[in-house]
Design an enzyme around this catalytic site. Sequence first.
Site, short mmCIF file in Angstrom:
data_model
loop_
_atom_site.label_atom_id
_atom_site.label_comp_id
_atom_site.label_asym_id
_atom_site.label_seq_id
_atom_site.Cartn_x
_atom_site.Cartn_y
_atom_site.Cartn_z
CE LYS A 234 -2.95 2.81 2.88
NZ LYS A 234 -3.40 3.04 4.26
CG ASP A 253 -7.49 2.37 2.38
OD1 ASP A 253 -8.42 2.11 1.56
OD2 ASP A 253 -7.29 3.52 2.82
#
Length: 329
Positions: A234, A253
């Site tokens: 991420k 996310d």
Amino acid sequence: MSWKKLNCQPHDLQLLATLSGGQSFRWTHNTETDEWTGIFSKTVWKLKQADNCLLYQVLGSLLNFPENNGSNNKKTNFKKLLENYLRLDYDLKELYKDWSNKDELFKSAGQQFYGVRMLRQEPVENLFSFICSQNNHISRISSMVEKLCTNYGEEICKHENTVHYSFPDIEKLECPKVETQLRNLGFGYRAKFIQKSASQIVEWGGAKWFDGLQNMKYKDAKCELMKLHGIGPKVADCICLMSLNHLEALPVDTHVYQIAAQNYLPHLRGKKNVTEKMYTEIGDHFRTLYGDMAGWAHTILFCSDLKKFQLGDNSQVNECSKPKRKRKK
């Protein structure tokens, strides 16, 4: 200090979602004057939206010193710096049109959340800011970033009783004692990630290492970033998207997962965790849908789904109050 004008219509740049939507953590908003104060490129800026242009002021900068530009006669072109930072070289109206033609959900979101731009940030600041973002919320991330600047950056100027500092050069963060210092400042486990990553990058060539990542293919650049201490997929995608010009990168996310599962990939609903396989599937789905700027397009969907923003009666995006609690049955 007088304002300077930048040719940019309000519909082509919406400051609220662009500057406070989680891309950068160094902008503050004065709601009384509707002015934004922020720092990038070792320069302190003030921005304000006018009816037919963007107004800006340079409150102070370290770029005017001869040692930083190599010549007493060479002046920094702050207008170009700002245009580059805001990616004004992209025709946002055409991008919105293209994305709307590909996706009905985007078409609806784009009509309300206009002018959301992907900032072109400096990789060093972007990387260490997003190390701070892990398991954190925006106000605390902003506090940590400012601690990095006040403790390791250079003073730029003092304005209205506030001293503004530049983001530190990477060499300032590599010393082993930095980890202990940052832990004492409340960074927790992120202190180790910051110091170790800084040390690795310096070993690999310093800030110039990022130049090579920009010239790589997106997935190769992401893999290189994930070799850094504490950098997962991420955060690597955030850096690729926001500072390395890999606009197809899409950070996933739990919030992005919910958007995808609810509207595009129903077979993913009800999952407790985003697995590596799911992460890749979600990113690939939006890259197939939107093309090589999927990360930018999805940022608009992300902003439109945040509780922080809502559409007012005057068609402006405003901060909203805390969500109402559900009544007990």
